[in-house]
Design an enzyme around this catalytic site. Structure first.
Site, PDB file in Angstrom:
ATOM      1  N   GLU A 234     -11.922  13.710  10.172  1.00  0.00           N
ATOM      2  CA  GLU A 234     -11.028  13.704  11.592  1.00  0.00           C
ATOM      3  C   GLU A 234     -10.267  15.085  10.893  1.00  0.00           C
ATOM      4  O   GLU A 234     -10.333  15.577   9.900  1.00  0.00           O
ATOM      5  CB  GLU A 234      -9.817  12.771  11.368  1.00  0.00           C
ATOM      6  CG  GLU A 234     -10.510  11.366  11.683  1.00  0.00           C
ATOM      7  CD  GLU A 234      -9.433  10.337  11.615  1.00  0.00           C
ATOM      8  OE1 GLU A 234      -8.786  10.008  12.592  1.00  0.00           O
ATOM      9  OE2 GLU A 234      -9.214   9.706  10.614  1.00  0.00           O
ATOM     10  N   HIS A 258     -14.421   0.286   8.499  1.00  0.00           N
ATOM     11  CA  HIS A 258     -15.371   0.907   9.567  1.00  0.00           C
ATOM     12  C   HIS A 258     -16.713   1.216   9.009  1.00  0.00           C
ATOM     13  O   HIS A 258     -17.606   1.258   9.772  1.00  0.00           O
ATOM     14  CB  HIS A 258     -14.473   2.050   9.939  1.00  0.00           C
ATOM     15  CG  HIS A 258     -13.180   1.762  10.720  1.00  0.00           C
ATOM     16  ND1 HIS A 258     -12.962   0.676  11.666  1.00  0.00           N
ATOM     17  CD2 HIS A 258     -12.126   2.462  11.030  1.00  0.00           C
ATOM     18  CE1 HIS A 258     -11.726   0.642  11.862  1.00  0.00           C
ATOM     19  NE2 HIS A 258     -11.126   1.717  11.328  1.00  0.00           N
TER      20      HIS A 258
HETATM   21  C1  BG6 Z   1      -8.293   3.773  12.372  1.00  0.00           C
HETATM   22  C2  BG6 Z   1      -7.489   4.279  11.030  1.00  0.00           C
HETATM   23  O1  BG6 Z   1      -8.456   2.507  11.982  1.00  0.00           O
HETATM   24  O2  BG6 Z   1      -8.936   4.543  12.839  1.00  0.00           O
HETATM   25  C3  BG6 Z   1      -6.917   5.981  11.400  1.00  0.00           C
HETATM   26  O3  BG6 Z   1      -6.276   3.613  10.684  1.00  0.00           O
HETATM   27  C4  BG6 Z   1      -8.122   6.444  11.867  1.00  0.00           C
HETATM   28  O4  BG6 Z   1      -6.261   6.599  10.183  1.00  0.00           O
HETATM   29  C5  BG6 Z   1      -8.880   5.859  13.093  1.00  0.00           C
HETATM   30  O5  BG6 Z   1      -7.550   7.941  12.465  1.00  0.00           O
HETATM   31  C6  BG6 Z   1      -9.869   6.616  13.576  1.00  0.00           C
HETATM   32  O6  BG6 Z   1     -10.505   6.049  14.843  1.00  0.00           O
HETATM   33  P1  BG6 Z   1     -11.104   6.900  15.744  1.00  0.00           P
HETATM   34  O7  BG6 Z   1     -11.627   5.674  16.933  1.00  0.00           O
HETATM   35  O8  BG6 Z   1     -10.243   7.866  16.495  1.00  0.00           O
HETATM   36  O9  BG6 Z   1     -12.344   7.331  15.183  1.00  0.00           O
END
Ligand code: BG6
Length: 506
Positions: A234, A258
């Site tokens: 990210e 995840h």
């Molecule tokens: C969330 C986390 O579960 O997933 C966050 O708590 C993270 O920290 C996010 O930014 C990322 O999700 P995506 O769908 O934007 O990749």
């Protein structure tokens, strides 16, 4: 097509949502505004909702139904991703929205809720079915379940299900404790633990790719696969969530849930059918086969990181310790990398490298499967046989799949160069994909738990990350150890180099 194709399961194809009321606790919070209501509105827009549908929002703030509708209208218009806001659809949908003020710690609030659920059910004919959605602080999950049970809301007529958001505990013991509290009121089969990555189209597509095609599965094992890299990078920082994140850290926030779920989807055995528990059994089995690191192996096989300040594109970016709500001495990991092995016949000896971090150079989530190189260098020095075949499943952005292989360069002689064969979701289908929350809410209302995590899966993932957390906690790492806008600490590169590998630069 064979009638026995396990993907031809009526549950997955007949996606009609039955009548129901969705009770959202934390209706005034961020998740409701940004994700839940836009997703429900989209389902209304797609005409997926039954006419007997209602949302009953609950939170502490006093508000009338109309004020709630007004507020949600603004949020939906603002947070709808890549789809239009249709005023006519909204005005029909808005009539199904209700609100009541209530405090989860107050048993009387649940008695009031029971009366309101009954009233909404009578008014909208929701068939007595209720989906409870806890979009609250996790510390309130136990009290909410207790309140629901105490007011007789968990077992009246119709079905009752409860959706909870992560974190499911902060370690194995607290995850078990949470499940026990939920089980005092709900059966495990009615508990829907959401992992929004599993709802992403591209993550679901891993199953289609692996088990809907005949050509990949024979290669999907230790004989042909050299290593697997799973990256969730990210570019954003902690975005005002400093206080939560300081306690969680990257390993808990992303890997425990995840990324281990993605790894399970990549590495699991095919299930014989596409029934929810058949798929979940295979995921769970895989998670239980991940080798648990001994404390003495942790530092060699995992790397924590924390970003420090940097100047990116002419702007000063604060380090994690300078973020609002974060302690100036915080020891939180904003980056985590680990090497895992799956101790089974299919994957013995194949390293699975996982990494995730905040403030990395770009936002990208991908799985890269590296195959063994050709066994014999036919083209000698002209070939580029050190470049192995690579299959890249891109989860986001630019969703798609690429296969990298060697090709002859045009011209005299036999010189090779890596090229890539690409499938791109957007251009191949030319239609919008549903958001993860659309998919997952629809599944919960239908009663399809395939993409939800079960207690045994959550516990197996905690068992994998717990020894790492334990050792990290006792160490004094020299944080910050990577500058914002870079690919993480050098120790993560060294970890792969020890196995003769290197991280991809996606
Ligand atoms: C969330 C986390 O579960 O997933 C966050 O708590 C993270 O920290 C996010 O930014 C990322 O999700 P995506 O769908 O934007 O990749």
């Amino acid at each position: 097509m064979s009638l026995e194709n396990p993907f031809q399961d009526p549950l997955r194809f007949e996606r009609r949502i039955p009548e129901c009321t969705v009770v959202i606790f934390g209706a005034n919070g961020d998740l409701t505004k940004r994700k839940l209501l836009p997703a429900l509105y989209r389902l209304a827009y797609e005409r997926r909702l039954s006419s007997g549908f209602a949302v009953l929002g609950v939170s502490r703030t006093p508000m009338t139904d109309d004020e709630f509708r007004e507020k949600m209208c603004e949020s939906v218009a603002k947070y709808l991703e890549d789809s239009p806001f249709d005023k006519e659809v909204w005005s029909g949908f808005a009539r199904s929205l209700y609100y009541m003020a209530g405090d989860i710690s107050d048993p009387q609030a649940f008695l009031n809720l029971a009366a309101r659920v009954k009233q909404v059910d009578d008014e909208r004919q929701t068939g007595g079915n209720v989906l409870f959605y806890l979009s609250t602080q996790p510390s309130q999950y136990g009290a909410a379940a207790k309140g629901i049970g105490g007011a007789g809301l968990a077992n009246s007529k119709g079905w009752r299900r409860i959706v909870i958001e992560k974190p499911f505990g902060h370690d194995l013991a607290s995850a078990r404790e949470l499940s026990e509290k939920l089980h005092e009121v709900f059966r495990e089969s009615d508990v829907y633990r959401i992992d929004h990555y599993l709802g992403k189209e591209t993550v679901q597509n891993i199953l289609a790719f692996r088990f809907g095609n005949g050509i990949f599965e024979p290669l999907w094992n230790r004989r042909y696969v050299n290593s697997v890299q799973i990256t969730a990078a990210e570019s954003i920082g902690v975005e005002g969530r400093g206080a939560y994140y300081q306690e969680a850290g990257a390993l808990r926030d992303m890997i425990q849930n995840h990324l281990l779920q993605i790894m399970a989807t990549i590495a699991m055995e095919p299930s014989a059918t596409f029934q929810p528990d058949a798929v979940r059994d295979e995921r769970a089995k895989l998670l239980r086969t991940i080798r648990i690191l001994k404390p003495s192996e942790v530092l060699e096989n995992s790397v924590p990181g924390q970003y420090g300040p940097a100047r990116i594109g002419g702007a000063d970016v604060p380090g994690f310790r300078q973020e609002p709500g974060v302690d100036a001495q915080a020891r939180t990991d904003t980056y985590a990398a680990a090497t895992f092995f799956v101790d089974n016949w299919r994957w013995a000896g194949v390293p699975f490298y996982i990494r995730t971090g905040k403030r990395l150079p770009k936002r990208v989530t991908e799985i890269a499967i590296q195959f063994n190189s050709a066994p014999h260098a036919v083209f000698g020095e002209h070939g580029d046989e050190t470049t192995p075949n690579l299959l890249i499943l891109r989860i986001q952005p630019e969703e798609g799949i690429s296969l990298r292989f060697l090709s002859k360069r045009p011209g005299a002689g036999m010189k090779l160069r890596p090229v890539s064969m690409d499938f791109n979701y957007g251009s191949s289908f030319g239609e919008r994909s549903p958001t993860a929350y659309e998919t997952l809410l629809l599944d919960a209302m239908i009663g399809d738990a395939t993409l939800y995590t079960r207690q045994d899966m959550v516990e197996a993932s905690w068992a994998v990350v717990e020894p790492i957390l334990g050792v990290w906690q006792e160490q004094k790492f020299d944080f910050p150890n990577y500058a914002a806008g870079t690919w993480g600490p050098k120790e993560a590169d060294e970890m792969l180099a020890r196995h003769g590998h290197a991280w991809r630069r996606p």
